[in-house]
Design a protein around this motif. Sequence first.
Motif, PDB file in Angstrom:
ATOM      1  N   ASP A  99      66.263  15.495  27.272  1.00  9.70           N
ATOM      2  CA  ASP A  99      64.793  15.703  26.951  1.00  9.70           C
ATOM      3  C   ASP A  99      64.064  14.857  27.678  1.00  9.70           C
ATOM      4  N   ASP A 100      64.282  13.393  27.815  1.00 10.16           N
ATOM      5  CA  ASP A 100      63.415  12.592  28.678  1.00 10.16           C
ATOM      6  C   ASP A 100      63.125  13.003  30.022  1.00 10.16           C
ATOM      7  N   TYR A 101      64.502  13.161  30.676  1.00 12.31           N
ATOM      8  CA  TYR A 101      64.483  13.721  31.931  1.00 12.31           C
ATOM      9  C   TYR A 101      63.527  15.023  32.062  1.00 12.31           C
ATOM     10  N   VAL A 102      63.930  15.865  31.281  1.00 19.01           N
ATOM     11  CA  VAL A 102      62.962  17.291  31.621  1.00 19.01           C
ATOM     12  C   VAL A 102      61.633  16.811  31.643  1.00 19.01           C
ATOM     13  N   LYS A 103      60.929  16.198  30.601  1.00 19.22           N
ATOM     14  CA  LYS A 103      59.856  15.800  30.282  1.00 19.22           C
ATOM     15  C   LYS A 103      59.280  14.922  31.454  1.00 19.22           C
ATOM     16  N   GLN A 104      59.984  14.125  32.232  1.00 18.55           N
ATOM     17  CA  GLN A 104      59.433  13.606  33.306  1.00 18.55           C
ATOM     18  C   GLN A 104      59.302  14.272  34.518  1.00 18.55           C
ATOM     19  N   VAL A 105      60.241  15.248  34.586  1.00 12.25           N
ATOM     20  CA  VAL A 105      59.872  16.332  35.628  1.00 12.25           C
ATOM     21  C   VAL A 105      58.862  17.082  35.325  1.00 12.25           C
ATOM     22  N   GLN A 106      58.542  17.574  34.240  1.00  9.20           N
ATOM     23  CA  GLN A 106      57.455  18.327  33.655  1.00  9.20           C
ATOM     24  C   GLN A 106      56.138  17.511  34.177  1.00  9.20           C
ATOM     25  N   GLU A 107      56.231  16.343  33.641  1.00 11.01           N
ATOM     26  CA  GLU A 107      55.029  15.619  34.266  1.00 11.01           C
ATOM     27  C   GLU A 107      54.621  15.356  35.652  1.00 11.01           C
ATOM     28  N   ILE A 108      55.701  15.312  36.244  1.00 10.96           N
ATOM     29  CA  ILE A 108      55.619  15.264  37.891  1.00 10.96           C
ATOM     30  C   ILE A 108      54.936  16.613  38.353  1.00 10.96           C
ATOM     31  N   ARG A 109      55.437  17.728  37.880  1.00 11.83           N
ATOM     32  CA  ARG A 109      54.788  18.861  38.054  1.00 11.83           C
ATOM     33  C   ARG A 109      53.550  18.963  37.805  1.00 11.83           C
ATOM     34  N   GLN A 110      53.240  18.593  36.840  1.00 11.14           N
ATOM     35  CA  GLN A 110      51.801  18.405  36.205  1.00 11.14           C
ATOM     36  C   GLN A 110      50.673  17.578  37.366  1.00 11.14           C
ATOM     37  N   SER A 111      51.507  16.597  37.768  1.00 11.43           N
ATOM     38  CA  SER A 111      50.729  15.736  38.307  1.00 11.43           C
ATOM     39  C   SER A 111      50.432  16.054  39.785  1.00 11.43           C
ATOM     40  N   PHE A 112      51.170  16.928  40.254  1.00  9.58           N
ATOM     41  CA  PHE A 112      51.079  17.128  41.619  1.00  9.58           C
ATOM     42  C   PHE A 112      50.869  18.607  42.188  1.00  9.58           C
ATOM     43  N   LYS A 132      48.813  20.286  43.324  1.00  8.17           N
ATOM     44  CA  LYS A 132      48.149  20.939  44.580  1.00  8.17           C
ATOM     45  C   LYS A 132      49.394  20.634  45.570  1.00  8.17           C
ATOM     46  N   LEU A 133      50.500  19.901  45.470  1.00  9.02           N
ATOM     47  CA  LEU A 133      51.551  19.753  46.473  1.00  9.02           C
ATOM     48  C   LEU A 133      52.532  20.736  46.103  1.00  9.02           C
ATOM     49  N   THR A 134      52.598  21.986  46.868  1.00  9.10           N
ATOM     50  CA  THR A 134      53.514  23.027  46.639  1.00  9.10           C
ATOM     51  C   THR A 134      54.865  22.511  46.649  1.00  9.10           C
ATOM     52  N   PRO A 135      55.374  21.653  47.812  1.00  9.79           N
ATOM     53  CA  PRO A 135      56.761  21.293  47.866  1.00  9.79           C
ATOM     54  C   PRO A 135      57.350  20.761  46.740  1.00  9.79           C
ATOM     55  N   VAL A 136      56.305  19.781  46.147  1.00  8.66           N
ATOM     56  CA  VAL A 136      56.812  19.105  44.870  1.00  8.66           C
ATOM     57  C   VAL A 136      57.002  20.108  43.543  1.00  8.66           C
ATOM     58  N   ILE A 155      54.994  12.574  52.083  1.00  5.08           N
ATOM     59  CA  ILE A 155      54.717  11.330  51.285  1.00  5.08           C
ATOM     60  C   ILE A 155      53.368  10.449  52.021  1.00  5.08           C
ATOM     61  N   PHE A 156      53.601  10.376  53.267  1.00  7.01           N
ATOM     62  CA  PHE A 156      52.580   9.809  53.892  1.00  7.01           C
ATOM     63  C   PHE A 156      51.258  10.214  54.337  1.00  7.01           C
ATOM     64  N   ASP A 157      51.460  11.540  54.358  1.00  7.10           N
ATOM     65  CA  ASP A 157      50.116  12.530  54.513  1.00  7.10           C
ATOM     66  C   ASP A 157      49.449  12.494  53.302  1.00  7.10           C
ATOM     67  N   ASN A 158      49.999  12.234  52.059  1.00 11.56           N
ATOM     68  CA  ASN A 158      49.309  12.347  50.666  1.00 11.56           C
ATOM     69  C   ASN A 158      49.462  10.784  49.993  1.00 11.56           C
ATOM     70  N   LEU A 159      49.768   9.976  50.681  1.00  7.95           N
ATOM     71  CA  LEU A 159      50.088   8.767  50.131  1.00  7.95           C
ATOM     72  C   LEU A 159      48.335   8.184  49.412  1.00  7.95           C
ATOM     73  N   ILE A 160      47.403   8.103  50.110  1.00  8.51           N
ATOM     74  CA  ILE A 160      46.376   7.799  49.617  1.00  8.51           C
ATOM     75  C   ILE A 160      45.790   8.302  48.423  1.00  8.51           C
TER      76      ILE A 160
END
Length: 246
Positions: free
Chosen positions: A10-23, A25-29, A63-68
């Motif tokens: 459950d923790d891992y799934v939650k992490q991935v869902q949070e990553i998805r929500q945070s990015f 605008k970044l289709t590959p992520v 990563i480097f194109d979007n790091l800022i």
Amino acid sequence: MAGEITMVLDDYVKQVQEIRQSFLKLTPVVEKCDQILTTINAYQQQRLPQVELTELELSTDLIFDNLIEYPQLMDVSPQFENLRQVMIENFGIWHICNQLWINDLQAFCGLDSYNLEIMAGNAVISANLKNTIATDNLDWQGQDNDRPCPWTALEKLDAVTAVQKYYSHVDNIIMAWAPDSGEVDWQVLHFLRQNYFQGNLIVIGERNGATNSTKFWQNAQLQLVDQLNQHHRPFDFINDQVWLVK
């Protein structure tokens, strides 16, 4: 123990869902998050995912194109690459495959063939491949996962005994992610050579890496088959491939 393992998942799934929500605008992520979540959801239901996992590590350029704008992007790949360990701990599955690859394997083996899977673990391949006998002595219990839960009937035999019993009755023998400790895989290959096995020995593993013994790789005559690798490509730091072995 079961509650603890479920919480890890459950923790891992939650992490991935949070990553998805945070990015968003970044289709590959987003795509990688969706692949991971789809894979986990399918395995929870003892089904194979209909999608193929692509390489989970984010490209350096991305990563480097979007790091800022997204400084936390540096931390994403390591979290994605925890997927295999999560699958091992929660489902007892080291080799992660998808339905597209199983379709390729079925076509290669043939609908009327008879197959033997040795060291089958929780027998994911056997459960999805017609006319397949699943065997395993379950000696992997306690190695990150101590809850065998086979997807189909499993005959409790070690690999050598299983091959001795069935080799003359099957067309294909499948060995996925054999451990790199011990030399049972080499004993199997040696027995098949001595007895002039005319079928296919199909091995899924990382050459000279995370799977199988050194002696096996040193002595195996290897052939990569495009048909068996088009939907089976490495998705993390382990470069496992599908081989025909003589």
